[in-house]
Design an enzyme around this catalytic site. Structure first.
Site, PDB file in Angstrom:
ATOM      1  N   PHE A 145       0.862  -1.179   0.000  1.00  0.00           N
ATOM      2  CA  PHE A 145       0.000   0.000   0.000  1.00  0.00           C
ATOM      3  C   PHE A 145       0.897   1.227   0.000  1.00  0.00           C
ATOM      4  O   PHE A 145       1.576   1.520   0.990  1.00  0.00           O
ATOM      5  CB  PHE A 145      -0.941   0.057   1.202  1.00  0.00           C
ATOM      6  CG  PHE A 145      -1.842   1.271   1.141  1.00  0.00           C
ATOM      7  CD1 PHE A 145      -2.996   1.245   0.372  1.00  0.00           C
ATOM      8  CD2 PHE A 145      -1.513   2.444   1.790  1.00  0.00           C
ATOM      9  CE1 PHE A 145      -3.806   2.370   0.261  1.00  0.00           C
ATOM     10  CE2 PHE A 145      -2.318   3.571   1.702  1.00  0.00           C
ATOM     11  CZ  PHE A 145      -3.465   3.534   0.936  1.00  0.00           C
ATOM     12  N   ASP A 230       9.598   2.766   1.656  1.00  0.00           N
ATOM     13  CA  ASP A 230       8.423   3.559   1.989  1.00  0.00           C
ATOM     14  C   ASP A 230       8.217   3.486   3.501  1.00  0.00           C
ATOM     15  O   ASP A 230       7.641   2.539   4.025  1.00  0.00           O
ATOM     16  CB  ASP A 230       7.198   3.006   1.247  1.00  0.00           C
ATOM     17  CG  ASP A 230       5.928   3.805   1.534  1.00  0.00           C
ATOM     18  OD1 ASP A 230       5.907   4.552   2.533  1.00  0.00           O
ATOM     19  OD2 ASP A 230       4.951   3.650   0.780  1.00  0.00           O
ATOM     20  N   LYS A 259       3.079  11.419   6.754  1.00  0.00           N
ATOM     21  CA  LYS A 259       2.239  11.236   7.930  1.00  0.00           C
ATOM     22  C   LYS A 259       2.789  11.946   9.168  1.00  0.00           C
ATOM     23  O   LYS A 259       2.539  13.116   9.371  1.00  0.00           O
ATOM     24  CB  LYS A 259       1.990   9.746   8.176  1.00  0.00           C
ATOM     25  CG  LYS A 259       1.164   9.110   7.056  1.00  0.00           C
ATOM     26  CD  LYS A 259       0.624   7.771   7.432  1.00  0.00           C
ATOM     27  CE  LYS A 259      -0.120   7.113   6.274  1.00  0.00           C
ATOM     28  NZ  LYS A 259      -1.327   7.836   5.845  1.00  0.00           N
TER      29      LYS A 259
END
Length: 404
Positions: A145, A230, A259
Site C-alpha cells: 500500500f 516507503d 504522515k
C-alpha cells in the site's frame, strides 16, 4: 430515547449526505482531542489507538508543534518554491541529518512522496544507470500500500484500491513480499528500483522474515538498483526506531516519509536521498506549490527535533513490548495471531467470532478507537505519548470484546 437526543447520529447522517462515500468511518463524531484521547460531540472520551494511521505519532495537539504552528501563522504561511523562505533551510538540513542523507525534497502527502520516488528512480535509471529511455521497470511487493493515485493503484494487489480505475500505468513488476528468490529473478538490466514497505501496514502490519531487508539491500547493491523504503507509516518512531529499516541495520538509497512528519497539524511529506540520486532533478522537472511551505516547515522542523532526542523511539520500543505482551496473552482467547513492532500491531481475530469491523464497533462502544483491515484483522497504532496504564486499558477492553 436518550440515543435520539444525542448529536452524534445526526452529525453522522449529515456527513454521509454531503460527501462521496470513499470511506466507511465508525459512527463517532470527534470535536476535540489532546494527547492520546479524543472527545466526541456528546462529550464522550475515547482512547485513540489509530493515531491517524501514524500521522499523530506525537499525539493530538502536541504543545511544541501547536506552538510552532501558531507562531508561524502570525508571520508567513506560503510563498511557493518560486522564492526561498526562512524556515526552509533548517527543515531540509535537519531532516537530511536525521535520515543520514545529503538532500531532501519536500512534498505534501505520502502518495506525492511515492510518486516523486518513482519519477526520481526512473530519471536516475536513464541518466545514471543507462537504461534506454521509456524502458525502466520497478519491482514492488504483493500486499503493498503506497497510496491511491492512478500510477500507484496500477501496481496494487488490493482489488478495492485498483479495480475500475484502469487503464493502468506500465513499468512495474510484482513479487511476493518476503521472497528474496522471486525478487532476484524479477530484477533485470532495466530495473531501476525496488520499492518496498519495511513493514506492510495496510496489509495488517506484516513484518517480513528476518534477513529479508538485508537481502534486499544486498541485491540492490549488486545489481545497481535503488532500494526505496516507503517509511511513510513505519518511520519516525513508530516501530521503536527512527526508521523500521534500522532494526535490521539496513540503509536504503531513498527514504519516503510522510504522515508523522507533519505532526498531525499539516500534511508534510519528503523524499530523502544522496546527491547522486536526488541530484538528477533539474528546475521544472518536478515540484509542488505547497511542498515545503513555511507553515509545514516550521511544524516539521520541530517534529525532527523531537525525534532527534530519541525519546519517542525509546517510548515506542519499551511501551511496544508491553502492548505486544498483553496482546500475545489473548492468542487462543479470540486472537489467532499478533504481528508488529514497537507501538504497532496487527491482530487476526478468529473469524468465527466476528469480523474486524465488528470488533472495532464493539471497541468503540467501550471508548477505544481502532481500525479494521482485510476481513478479521484490526490494527493498533496508538500515539507514542500513550502511557502504560492506557495500554493496559486498551488490551483489557479488547479482551472484553473477544470474550463476548
Amino acid at each position: 430515547m436518550i440515543e435520539e437526543m444525542l448529536r452524534t447520529p445526526s452529525a453522522v447522517r449529515d456527513a454521509e449526505r454531503h460527501t462521496a462515500h470513499n470511506y466507511h468511518p465508525l459512527p463517532v463524531v470527534i470535536s476535540s482531542a489532546e494527547g492520546a484521547w479524543v472527545t466526541d460531540v456528546d462529550g464522550n472520551r475515547y482512547l485513540d489507538c489509530l493515531a491517524g494511521y501514524s500521522a499523530l505519532n506525537f499525539g493530538h495537539r502536541h504543545p511544541t508543534l501547536i506552538a510552532a504552528a501558531h507562531a508561524q501563522l502570525d508571520k508567513l504561511t506560503l510563498t511557493s518554491r518560486a522564492f526561498i523562505h526562512d524556515q526552509f533551510a533548517d527543515f531540509c538540513r535537519e531532516l537530511a541529518a536525521l535520515c543520514g542523507k545529503e538532500l531532501v525534497l519536500p512534498m505534501n502527502t505520502g502518495a506525492e512522496a511515492v510518486e516523486t520516488g518513482i519519477k526520481v528512480a526512473r530519471k536516475w535509471g536513464y541518466q545514471v544507470k543507462g537504461v534506454p529511455d521509456g524502458q525502466a521497470n520497478i519491482v514492488v511487493a504483493e500486499g503493498n500500500f503506497h497510496g491511491r493515485t492512478t500510477t500507484i493503484v496500477s501496481f496494487s494487489t488490493d482489488a478495492d484500491a485498483r479495480a475500475g480505475f484502469g487503464p493502468y500505468t506500465p513499468g512495474f513488476r510484482t513479487v511476493p513480499y518476503g521472497d528474496l528468490a522471486a525478487l532476484a529473478e524479477a530484477i533485470d538490466e532495466r530495473t531501476v528500483a525496488v520499492l518496498l514497505e519495511p513493514i506492510q501496514g495496510e496489509q495488517g502490519v506484516v513484518v517480513p522474515p528476518e534477513g529479508y531487508l538485508p537481502g534486499v539491500r544486498q541485491l540492490c547493491t549488486e545489481r545497481t538498483v535503488l532500494f526505496i523504503a516507503d517509511e511513510i507509516q513505519s518511520g519516525l518512531g513508530r516501530t521503536g526506531a527512527t526508521f523500521a529499516c534500522e532494526q535490521e541495520d539496513v540503509v536504503p538509497d531513498v527514504y519516503l516519509l510522510g504522515k508523522a512528519l507533519g505532526g498531525g497539524v499539516v500534511p508534510v511529506s519528503a523524499v530523502a536521498a544522496d546527491t547522486d540520486v536526488l541530484g538528477v532533478l533539474r528546475p521544472g522537472q518536478h515540484g509542488s506549490t505547497f511542498g515545503g511551505n513555511p507553515l509545514a516547515c516550521a511544524v516539521a522542523t520541530e517534529v525532527v527535533r523531537l525525534l532527534a532526542t530519541g525519546e519517542f523511539q525509546r517510548r515506542s520500543a519499551v511501551l511496544g513490548e508491553r502492548l505486544h505482551t498483553g496482546l500475545r496473552g489473548l492468542i487462543g482467547k479470540g486472537l489467532v495471531a499478533v504481528r508488529g513492532r514497537g507501538l504497532w500491531a496487527g491482530l487476526d481475530i478468529d473469524p468465527s467470532l466476528m469480523s474486524g469491523r465488528e470488533a472495532c464497533e464493539q471497541l468503540m462502544e467501550r471508548r477505544v478507537l481502532a481500525k479494521d483491515t482485510h476481513g478479521s484483522t484490526i490494527r493498533l497504532a496508538p500515539p507514542l505519548v500513550i502511557t502504560e496504564e492506557e495500554i493496559d486499558h486498551a488490551v483489557t477492553q479488547l479482551a472484553a470484546v473477544l470474550s463476548g
